[in-house]
Scaffold this active site. Structure first.
Site, short mmCIF file in Angstrom:
data_model
loop_
_atom_site.label_atom_id
_atom_site.label_comp_id
_atom_site.label_asym_id
_atom_site.label_seq_id
_atom_site.Cartn_x
_atom_site.Cartn_y
_atom_site.Cartn_z
N ASP A 1 40.81 4.97 -73.50
CA ASP A 1 40.35 6.39 -72.65
C ASP A 1 41.45 7.34 -73.12
O ASP A 1 42.52 7.18 -72.24
CB ASP A 1 40.43 5.97 -71.41
CG ASP A 1 40.20 7.15 -70.46
OD1 ASP A 1 39.62 8.19 -70.74
OD2 ASP A 1 40.58 6.96 -69.02
N CYS B 1 34.97 19.27 -67.56
CA CYS B 1 36.37 19.40 -68.67
C CYS B 1 36.76 20.97 -68.61
O CYS B 1 35.63 22.03 -68.78
CB CYS B 1 35.81 19.19 -70.06
SG CYS B 1 35.22 17.45 -70.03
N GLY C 1 28.43 16.29 -71.40
CA GLY C 1 27.65 17.62 -71.90
C GLY C 1 26.25 17.09 -71.68
O GLY C 1 25.31 18.21 -71.98
N TYR D 1 32.55 14.91 -57.61
CA TYR D 1 32.65 14.56 -58.99
C TYR D 1 34.20 15.37 -59.54
O TYR D 1 34.02 16.61 -59.12
CB TYR D 1 31.47 15.17 -59.60
CG TYR D 1 31.53 14.67 -61.13
CD1 TYR D 1 32.02 13.42 -61.60
CD2 TYR D 1 31.10 15.58 -62.07
CE1 TYR D 1 31.86 13.07 -62.97
CE2 TYR D 1 31.45 15.53 -63.58
CZ TYR D 1 31.68 14.08 -63.98
OH TYR D 1 31.62 14.11 -65.22
N ARG D 2 34.93 14.61 -60.24
CA ARG D 2 36.15 15.10 -60.70
C ARG D 2 36.47 14.62 -61.88
O ARG D 2 36.27 13.46 -62.39
CB ARG D 2 37.38 15.09 -59.63
CG ARG D 2 37.74 13.52 -59.55
CD ARG D 2 38.79 13.58 -58.44
NE ARG D 2 39.39 12.24 -58.52
CZ ARG D 2 40.33 11.84 -57.36
NH1 ARG D 2 41.00 12.55 -56.84
NH2 ARG D 2 41.08 10.48 -57.45
N ALA E 1 41.39 14.39 -65.99
CA ALA E 1 42.33 15.18 -65.89
C ALA E 1 42.66 16.25 -64.96
O ALA E 1 43.31 17.11 -65.44
CB ALA E 1 42.54 15.56 -67.56
#
Ligand code: XMP
Length: 476
Positions: free
Chosen positions: A244, A301, A336, A381-382, A385
């Site tokens: 990851d 993102c 996406g 939802y996060r 990063a």
């Protein structure tokens, strides 16, 4: 000038003459890595608001796969993997046992802690003596009573290796929940439960290993404790390790992949993320058994905004998928996917499966709470990063929480958000897979391979997309 790159909403698939009479005839089986085939080509993202054991169990039962995120201590991540591996069995090799001299209180404790409704009673040599269930101890007031006073000794057993169908008949005929397996000497060798057999019938497409356990993947990073973590996850039974890292085509990431493959030579490793053929090729050369494609398309993102880098996801998938054709190593379209049409386009473009975050984050199974705002239900939802996730990870690693100045030094490449509550994950998967099957039938394809061969894309304009979506409100 510059080469062009397209994303899902820039194209449509052209309907073609089709011999597919019903969507059910379309086989959507895909692959996450060379060794991991999936009846449902969907993988839940290794994100702390998407996949822990509950999501992974549900995904595997539905024929997909869940990847446990790595923003946990090694012990916690291993614990999540073990919960998935123990959720279903054909035969339980080491059933939970007690001794006849143990107390009822002790038996109750073991049942509670191991979350089972019954225990087998064995002697010092491992010979089966009885069964004690929660029903036997439910109304016993004196917890110091020995188990031998409450256990049943009228046992129905079978030999190890009994065919599953014969086991099912025995369980049915005797109306029992548990069928202990004993050898000629009476020694306990395993256990088959009615619950496991029923689950097998309920989820015929489930993704399972050779021993009947659900498949699960687990994420590892590329710095710090990653090798120790990879070994621990492999020992716990993780079927695939997922490297990851946001920029998988970085030399330190490629070196880390080589080290993981060396430390865990039998492990399947899916590496990423990349957005180019060269990136995918270099990871495969370093030993990747699958490649995750997607730099910046995800719903949370901000990599493209922050760094100015990325490749629109359809073009990235088309480019990287050339590698699957030459090497057979599958690629996973990661990020996406907003609807089943995007999923169909990603797989038509050559991906062997898709990784999903936001669409699964709002389900019952995802970690985190439901929030109510103005009468609507949402879940957090996060991005992994994002500032919140980054600080959370540092805290897990035992680091002190940074003060305000240090917080402003963090450069997040993701955001924290909310997604609508979507009920059970099975419902979301059902809609995605239904749309995908429909996509195959419009292209006249029976399976993903022929879908990829036959698919014809057309580029559309903004007006073409506006025409494609249902109009909102009163249609005039
Ligand atoms: P969706 O669109 O399904 O995407 O929500 C899930 C994928 O998004 C990626 N991801 C991130 N990318 N910053 C990024 O640039 C982040 O903070 C972040 N968190 C997740 C990841 O590939 C995931 O599978």
């Amino acid at each position: 000038m510059f080469p062009e790159a397209l994303s899902f909403k820039d194209v449509l698939l052209v309907p073609q003459r089709s011999g597919i009479r019903t969507r059910r005839d379309a086989d959507v089986s895909g692959r996450f890595s060379t060794g991991i085939a999936l009846k449902t080509p969907l993988v839940s993202a290794n994100m702390d608001t998407v996949t822990e054991s509950a999501t992974a169990i549900a995904m595997a039962r539905l024929g997909g796969l869940g990847i446990v995120h790595r923003f946990l201590t090694i012990g916690e991540e291993v614990g999540e993997v073990l919960k998935v591996k123990r959720a279903e069995n054909i035969v339980i090799d080491s059933p939970y046992v007690v001794r006849r001299s143990d107390t009822v209180a002790e038996a109750r404790r073991v049942m509670r802690e191991c979350e089972v409704g019954g225990l087998l009673v064995v002697d010092g040599a491992g010979r089966l003596e009885g069964v004690v269930t929660d029903r036997d101890v439910r109304f016993v007031e004196d917890g110091t009573l020995p188990v031998r006073r409450v256990m049943s000794t009228q046992l129905v057993t079978a030999r190890p290796g009994v065919p599953l169908e014969a086991a099912r008949r025995l369980l049915g005929r005797h109306k029992i929940e548990k069928l202990p397996l004993v050898d000629k000497g009476g020694k306990l060798k395993g256990l088959i439960t009615a619950k496991d057999i029923l689950k097998r019938q309920r989820f015929p497409d489930a993704s399972k290993d050779r021993r009947g356990h659900l498949l699960v993947g687990a994420a590892v990073g590329v710095i710090g404790d990653y090798l120790e973590r990879a070994r621990a996850l492999q020992d716990a039974g993780a079927d695939v390790l997922v490297m990851d890292v946001a920029h998988g085509h970085a030399e330190h990431a490629i070196a880390a992949l080589r080290r993981i493959k060396k430390a865990c030579p039998s492990a399947e490793v899916v590496a990423g993320n990349v957005a180019t053929y060269a990136g995918a090729r270099d990871l495969v050369r370093a030993g990747a058994d699958g490649v995750k494609v997607g730099v910046g398309p995800g719903a949370t993102c901000s990599t493209r905004v922050v760094s100015g880098h990325g490749v629109p996801q359809l073009s990235a998938v088309l480019d990287c998928a050339r590698l699957t054709r030459t090497t057979g190593v599958p690629i996973c379209a990661d990020g996406g996917i907003r609807d089943s049409g995007d999923l169909a386009k990603a797989l038509a473009a050559g991906a062997s499966c898709a990784m999903i975050g936001s669409l699964f984050a709002g389900t019952d199974e995802s970690p985190g709470w439901t929030i109510v705002r103005e009468g609507m239900r949402y879940k957090v939802y996060r991005g992994m990063a994002s500032l919140g996730a980054t600080l959370g990870r540092r805290q897990k690693e035992g680091a002190r929480l940074p003060d305000n100045d240090e917080v402003s030094e963090v450069v997040p490449e993701g955001v924290e958000s909310m997604v609508p509550y979507r009920g059970r994950i099975a419902e979301v998967v059902h809609q995605l897979v239904g749309g995908l099957r429909s996509g195959l039938s419009y292209s006249g394809a029976r399976d993903l391979k022929s879908f990829q061969r036959k698919a014809k894309f057309v580029r559309i304009t903004a007006a073409g997309w506006a025409e494609s979506i249902p109009r909102k409100g009163v249609i005039s």
